[in-house]
Design a protein around this motif. Structure first.
Motif, short mmCIF file in Angstrom:
data_model
loop_
_atom_site.label_atom_id
_atom_site.label_comp_id
_atom_site.label_asym_id
_atom_site.label_seq_id
_atom_site.Cartn_x
_atom_site.Cartn_y
_atom_site.Cartn_z
N SER A 197 2.81 1.65 -3.35
CA SER A 197 1.86 1.94 -4.44
C SER A 197 1.46 3.42 -4.43
N LYS A 198 1.44 4.03 -3.25
CA LYS A 198 1.07 5.44 -3.14
C LYS A 198 2.19 6.37 -3.62
N ILE A 199 3.45 5.98 -3.38
CA ILE A 199 4.56 6.88 -3.73
C ILE A 199 5.23 6.49 -5.05
N TYR A 248 4.86 3.08 -8.38
CA TYR A 248 3.95 2.18 -9.09
C TYR A 248 4.55 0.78 -9.12
N GLU A 307 0.83 -1.21 0.00
CA GLU A 307 0.00 0.00 0.00
C GLU A 307 0.87 1.26 0.00
N TYR A 308 1.90 1.30 0.85
CA TYR A 308 2.78 2.46 0.94
C TYR A 308 3.50 2.73 -0.38
N SER A 334 7.23 6.53 8.27
CA SER A 334 5.96 5.93 7.87
C SER A 334 5.67 4.61 8.59
N TYR A 349 8.35 -2.34 -6.86
CA TYR A 349 7.76 -1.00 -6.93
C TYR A 349 8.85 -0.01 -7.31
#
Length: 86
Positions: A23-25, A27, A20-21, A80, A34
């Motif tokens: 994917s937010k910052i 791809y 999730e982390y 985070s 990622y």
């Protein structure tokens, strides 16, 4: 630019939290890989670590990050995934 490789094991976090982390910052480039501007992270499989009678999830991250942004990237990752206890 030079890149720096960092392997880090996080305990007490689930694999989904890292997915999730990142994917937010960035791809997802391929399964569990990622990518963002100047970095790429492979999120390893989730395992279980025994610690004083507790079973904790454990995830290994393999990070390739440009040296000029590595301190900031690692600091933001650490912040985070801080947990407080009491």
């Amino acid at each position: 630019m030079k890149y720096k490789k960092v392997e880090k094991i996080y305990n007490s976090f689930k694999k989904e939290e890292f997915i999730e982390y990142f994917s937010k910052i960035g791809y997802e480039n391929s399964k569990d890989l990622y990518v963002g501007d100047g970095w790429q992270v492979t999120v390893g499989d989730e395992g279980i670590r025994q610690f004083k009678g507790f079973s904790l999830p454990s995830v290994k991250l393999t990070i390739m990050v440009r040296e000029d942004i590595s301190d900031q990237f690692m600091r933001e990752l650490m912040v985070s995934f801080l947990k407080g206890g009491g």
